[in-house]
Design a protein around this motif. Structure first.
Motif, short mmCIF file in Angstrom:
data_model
loop_
_atom_site.label_atom_id
_atom_site.label_comp_id
_atom_site.label_asym_id
_atom_site.label_seq_id
_atom_site.Cartn_x
_atom_site.Cartn_y
_atom_site.Cartn_z
N CYS A 9 0.83 -1.20 0.00
CA CYS A 9 0.00 0.00 0.00
C CYS A 9 0.87 1.26 0.00
O CYS A 9 1.88 1.33 0.71
N PHE A 10 0.45 2.22 -0.81
CA PHE A 10 1.05 3.55 -0.82
C PHE A 10 0.00 4.54 -0.31
O PHE A 10 -1.15 4.49 -0.73
N ILE A 11 0.41 5.44 0.57
CA ILE A 11 -0.47 6.53 0.97
C ILE A 11 -0.39 7.62 -0.10
O ILE A 11 0.71 8.09 -0.43
N ALA A 44 -2.04 16.08 7.28
CA ALA A 44 -2.78 14.93 7.82
C ALA A 44 -2.01 13.62 7.65
O ALA A 44 -2.43 12.57 8.17
N LEU A 45 -0.88 13.67 6.94
CA LEU A 45 -0.16 12.44 6.62
C LEU A 45 0.30 11.66 7.85
O LEU A 45 0.07 10.43 7.91
N PRO A 46 0.95 12.25 8.84
CA PRO A 46 1.43 11.45 9.98
C PRO A 46 0.31 10.67 10.67
O PRO A 46 0.49 9.48 10.99
N ASP A 47 -0.83 11.32 10.88
CA ASP A 47 -1.93 10.64 11.57
C ASP A 47 -2.51 9.52 10.71
O ASP A 47 -2.82 8.44 11.22
N ALA A 100 -3.01 3.69 9.39
CA ALA A 100 -2.82 2.57 8.46
C ALA A 100 -1.93 1.50 9.07
O ALA A 100 -2.20 0.30 8.94
N ARG A 101 -0.88 1.94 9.75
CA ARG A 101 0.04 0.97 10.36
C ARG A 101 -0.65 0.23 11.50
O ARG A 101 -0.48 -0.99 11.66
N THR A 102 -1.43 0.95 12.30
CA THR A 102 -2.16 0.32 13.40
C THR A 102 -3.15 -0.72 12.88
O THR A 102 -3.35 -1.77 13.47
N ALA A 103 -3.76 -0.41 11.73
CA ALA A 103 -4.74 -1.33 11.12
C ALA A 103 -4.08 -2.53 10.46
O ALA A 103 -4.77 -3.46 10.03
N PRO A 105 0.15 -3.04 4.98
CA PRO A 105 1.58 -3.04 4.64
C PRO A 105 1.94 -1.79 3.84
O PRO A 105 2.05 -1.82 2.60
N VAL A 106 2.11 -0.68 4.54
CA VAL A 106 2.41 0.59 3.86
C VAL A 106 3.91 0.63 3.52
O VAL A 106 4.76 0.52 4.39
N VAL A 107 4.19 0.77 2.22
CA VAL A 107 5.59 0.75 1.77
C VAL A 107 6.09 2.11 1.32
O VAL A 107 7.29 2.33 1.22
N GLY A 108 5.15 3.04 1.01
CA GLY A 108 5.62 4.31 0.49
C GLY A 108 4.50 5.32 0.28
O GLY A 108 3.38 5.13 0.75
#
Length: 221
Positions: free
Chosen positions: A126-128, A145-148, A153-156, A159-162
């Motif tokens: 996943c990419f944000i 809003a990106l950090p929150d 996404a990480r808590t959920a 697999p955020v890669v970028g």
């Protein structure tokens, strides 16, 4: 004028990526070329598959469902990336079909994707998506809003890669690419999905790990 031969077009794009990578003191194989095949029929995609391209991008779940299962039957090593906006009610189909999703941009979608991944046991990268130019008509989360959203996404368990972004049209894209690269570094993310047919070489010099190229490979839509 573009050459008619798909293999020639593919080689031109690959050589341009390699040249841009050298300028940035990078290896060409650190850049993934995504051939964006939206609106293209299977018979238009097959010549690129035959020429060795294996990573493709689609904008819409429904369109991808209509053409890729059969193509993957013939070329099972294909990777498919969703590069367009994703509705939360299509999360289940997206997780089933795609190997990477480049447009995660809101809480409701994070929850829908997390549930679909849990149910299916599939975990596409996943990419944000960041609205890097603060444009009302574009998808993507606001920069502040990106950090929150990333923490969510990480808590959920996604697999955020970028990060992914589309700079505003008709302006110099380099400052926007540089900003996205800085946001990725600040948030400990290694991958950057940025750059399209008109600006992918600039994107590579500024750190793109994934470029989304359609017109330069397929011709005008």
């Amino acid at each position: 004028m573009q050459p008619d031969d798909p293999e020639t077009r593919l080689n031109i794009v690959r050589e341009a990526i390699a040249r841009a990578a050298r300028l940035a003191d990078r290896k060409a194989d650190t850049v993934t070329l995504i051939a964006v095949s939206k609106t293209k029929a299977a018979e238009e995609i097959e010549p690129l598959l035959a020429a060795g391209q294996r990573i493709f991008g689609e904008n819409r779940v429904q369109e991808a469902q209509a053409k890729w299962p059969a193509l993957r039957g013939a070329w099972p090593d294909v990777q498919l990336h969703l590069v367009g906006q994703l509705q939360s009610n299509k999360a289940e189909e997206a997780v089933e079909l795609f190997d990477a999703i480049h447009s995660v941009d809101r809480s409701s979608l994070i929850l829908a994707l997390a549930r679909a991944m849990e149910r299916q046991g599939r975990r596409p990268d996943c990419f944000i998506q960041v609205n890097i130019g603060d444009e009302e008509q574009k998808g993507g989360c606001a920069i502040d809003a990106l950090p929150d959203l990333l923490a969510e996404a990480r808590t959920a368990g996604l697999p955020v890669v970028g990060l992914m972004a589309v700079p505003p049209a008709d302006v110099e894209p380099a400052p926007y690419f540089a900003l996205l690269a800085k946001l990725a570094r600040d948030n400990d993310l290694a991958e950057l999905s940025m750059g399209m047919s008109g600006d992918y070489e600039t994107a590579v010099t500024l750190g793109a790990t994934h470029v989304r190229v359609g017109t330069a490979l397929f011709g005008a839509r």
